[in-house]
Design a protein around this motif. Structure first.
Motif, PDB file in Angstrom:
ATOM      1  N   ASP A   1       4.412  -3.014  27.018  1.00  0.00           N
ATOM      2  CA  ASP A   1       5.488  -3.270  27.972  1.00  0.00           C
ATOM      3  C   ASP A   1       5.180  -2.658  29.336  1.00  0.00           C
ATOM      4  OD1 ASP A   1       7.043  -4.740  26.207  1.00  0.00           O
ATOM      5  OD2 ASP A   1       8.122  -2.993  25.467  1.00  0.00           O
ATOM      6  N   TYR A   2       4.565  -1.484  29.335  1.00  0.00           N
ATOM      7  CA  TYR A   2       4.187  -0.847  30.600  1.00  0.00           C
ATOM      8  C   TYR A   2       3.148  -1.698  31.331  1.00  0.00           C
ATOM      9  CZ  TYR A   2       2.249   2.607  33.842  1.00  0.00           C
ATOM     10  OH  TYR A   2       1.805   3.252  34.966  1.00  0.00           O
ATOM     11  N   ARG A   3       2.174  -2.206  30.581  1.00  0.00           N
ATOM     12  CA  ARG A   3       1.141  -3.065  31.168  1.00  0.00           C
ATOM     13  C   ARG A   3       1.754  -4.347  31.738  1.00  0.00           C
ATOM     14  NH1 ARG A   3      -3.830  -2.961  33.545  1.00  0.00           N
ATOM     15  NH2 ARG A   3      -5.166  -4.693  32.904  1.00  0.00           N
ATOM     16  N   ILE A   4       2.708  -4.912  31.013  1.00  0.00           N
ATOM     17  CA  ILE A   4       3.407  -6.102  31.490  1.00  0.00           C
ATOM     18  C   ILE A   4       4.059  -5.831  32.846  1.00  0.00           C
ATOM     19  CG2 ILE A   4       5.476  -7.516  31.088  1.00  0.00           C
ATOM     20  CD1 ILE A   4       4.752  -7.402  28.076  1.00  0.00           C
ATOM     21  N   GLY A   5       4.766  -4.706  32.920  1.00  0.00           N
ATOM     22  CA  GLY A   5       5.524  -4.406  34.133  1.00  0.00           C
ATOM     23  C   GLY A   5       4.690  -3.986  35.311  1.00  0.00           C
ATOM     24  N   THR A   6       3.564  -3.318  35.065  1.00  0.00           N
ATOM     25  CA  THR A   6       2.769  -2.784  36.166  1.00  0.00           C
ATOM     26  C   THR A   6       1.667  -3.730  36.628  1.00  0.00           C
ATOM     27  OG1 THR A   6       1.386  -1.587  34.570  1.00  0.00           O
ATOM     28  CG2 THR A   6       3.213  -0.378  35.596  1.00  0.00           C
ATOM     29  N   LYS A   7       1.317  -4.714  35.795  1.00  0.00           N
ATOM     30  CA  LYS A   7       0.292  -5.677  36.221  1.00  0.00           C
ATOM     31  C   LYS A   7       0.829  -7.099  36.271  1.00  0.00           C
ATOM     32  CE  LYS A   7      -4.237  -7.675  35.420  1.00  0.00           C
ATOM     33  NZ  LYS A   7      -5.481  -7.742  34.625  1.00  0.00           N
ATOM     34  N   TYR A   8       1.201  -7.637  35.135  1.00  0.00           N
ATOM     35  CA  TYR A   8       1.450  -9.075  35.053  1.00  0.00           C
ATOM     36  C   TYR A   8       2.785  -9.513  35.656  1.00  0.00           C
ATOM     37  CZ  TYR A   8      -2.726  -9.284  32.221  1.00  0.00           C
ATOM     38  OH  TYR A   8      -4.029  -9.187  31.807  1.00  0.00           O
ATOM     39  N   LEU A   9       3.783  -8.640  35.632  1.00  0.00           N
ATOM     40  CA  LEU A   9       5.073  -9.002  36.229  1.00  0.00           C
ATOM     41  C   LEU A   9       5.404  -8.147  37.447  1.00  0.00           C
ATOM     42  CD1 LEU A   9       7.442  -9.697  33.192  1.00  0.00           C
ATOM     43  CD2 LEU A   9       6.262 -11.336  34.658  1.00  0.00           C
ATOM     44  N   ALA A  10       4.425  -7.406  37.946  1.00  0.00           N
ATOM     45  CA  ALA A  10       4.699  -6.492  39.053  1.00  0.00           C
ATOM     46  C   ALA A  10       5.277  -7.220  40.271  1.00  0.00           C
ATOM     47  CB  ALA A  10       3.420  -5.751  39.445  1.00  0.00           C
ATOM     48  N   GLU A  11       4.648  -8.329  40.662  1.00  0.00           N
ATOM     49  CA  GLU A  11       5.125  -9.041  41.842  1.00  0.00           C
ATOM     50  C   GLU A  11       6.471  -9.737  41.603  1.00  0.00           C
ATOM     51  OE1 GLU A  11       3.552 -12.398  45.077  1.00  0.00           O
ATOM     52  OE2 GLU A  11       2.146 -11.412  43.716  1.00  0.00           O
ATOM     53  N   PRO A  12       6.663 -10.463  40.487  1.00  0.00           N
ATOM     54  CA  PRO A  12       7.987 -11.051  40.245  1.00  0.00           C
ATOM     55  C   PRO A  12       9.097 -10.010  40.161  1.00  0.00           C
ATOM     56  CG  PRO A  12       6.350 -12.076  38.837  1.00  0.00           C
ATOM     57  CD  PRO A  12       5.667 -10.918  39.491  1.00  0.00           C
ATOM     58  N   ILE A  13       8.791  -8.831  39.611  1.00  0.00           N
ATOM     59  CA  ILE A  13       9.798  -7.770  39.531  1.00  0.00           C
ATOM     60  C   ILE A  13      10.208  -7.319  40.930  1.00  0.00           C
ATOM     61  CG2 ILE A  13      10.118  -5.329  38.937  1.00  0.00           C
ATOM     62  CD1 ILE A  13       8.556  -5.915  36.344  1.00  0.00           C
TER      63      ILE A  13
END
Length: 278
Positions: A44-56
């Motif tokens: 989940d951390y990897r999702i938030g800091t790399k793959y969804l960082a810009e959409p977030i």
């Protein structure tokens, strides 16, 4: 990955994927292992800091632009916005996923909700496919002896065999199976504090149809977001249960989550996994 007890105990650089519902104890268990020896990889951390960082960040900025004071500061580059995601604080990811339903209660329209769900699925696939390279980096760059993959609760709903095969090839899969008491605690927690989650799209469509019919609603735009999330969560637990079990049967091993609660350190953990392998 399959192995004998002796192979597991002699394995010099152990790599283990923890599987199970969010809240079942995966992260708690990972932190019981010596942090100087075990590299803790949070999906989940990897999702938030790399793959969804810009959409977030885009989502946060979109909300900030609705406030006149912040809007002017953002447009003049007087301030910047960043999300402070940690393993223990994944709120920015949850906020991005959002809840479906009435806009006046913070809900999202169906298409926007599904768009974010699809982005999350792709992000989770990416994060899990990164596991192999992080196993290598954890040892060769950072000097960790072992690796623990704290996977997300929705991994069994990715329906991506390439990702599953990769995890099975590089890690030993350990499913933390909750008993009825633990499942009830998970359900009660979801009732007390509804949390945005990922839903496999066919399951979501089916449950939305049931919910609208049961509550006499004409559209998903009429749904009270938290009420729907409380209603769907027990069905989600039942929906995922056989998928966890099938995943563990095909690729790994099953540990009773209640037993995992009693683990106090590395020796306990390794002994429990070895006994399950036996």
């Amino acid at each position: 990955m399959r192995m004998t007890r002796s192979e597991f105990m002699r394995w010099p650089h152990k790599a283990i994927t923890l599987l199970g519902m969010s809240g079942v104890g995966k992260t708690t268990l990972a932190y019981k292992l010596p942090q100087l020896k075990w590299f803790h990889y949070s999906g989940d951390y990897r999702i938030g800091t790399k793959y969804l960082a810009e959409p977030i960040l885009d989502n946060i900025k979109r909300q900030a632009m609705q406030v006149g004071f912040l809007r002017d500061l953002l447009r003049s580059d007087s301030i910047y916005i960043a999300s402070n995601i940690t393993v223990h604080n994944l709120e920015p990811v949850a906020t991005f996923l959002g809840k479906i339903g009435r806009a006046d209660l913070g809900g999202l329209p169906l298409e926007e909700f599904k768009k974010r769900q699809r982005l999350h699925r792709e992000a989770e696939i990416g994060a899990m496919r990164d596991v192999a390279q992080f196993i290598e980096k954890a040892h060769t760059i950072y000097g960790y002896d072992h690796f623990i993959n704290d996977s997300g609760g929705s991994i069994v709903e990715l329906y991506d065999n390439r990702t599953y095969d990769m995890l099975a090839e590089h890690t030993l899969i350990v499913y933390l199976k909750p008993d009825e008491e633990i499942e009830q605690k998970l359900v009660q927690r979801a009732v007390d504090k509804p949390k945005p989650l990922y839903y496999q799209e066919a399951f979501l469509d089916e449950k939305l149809g049931e919910y609208l019919a049961e509550h006499g609603l004409a559209s998903t735009d009429d749904i009270v977001p938290d009420d729907f999330m409380r209603w769907i969560f027990p069905a989600l637990v039942a929906h995922r249960r056989p998928r966890y079990e099938a995943f563990a049967d095909a690729h790994g091993y099953t540990v009773e989550a209640k037993q995992a609660e009693d683990i106090t350190g590395e020796d306990d953990f390794l002994d429990l996994v070895a006994r399950v392998i036996d």
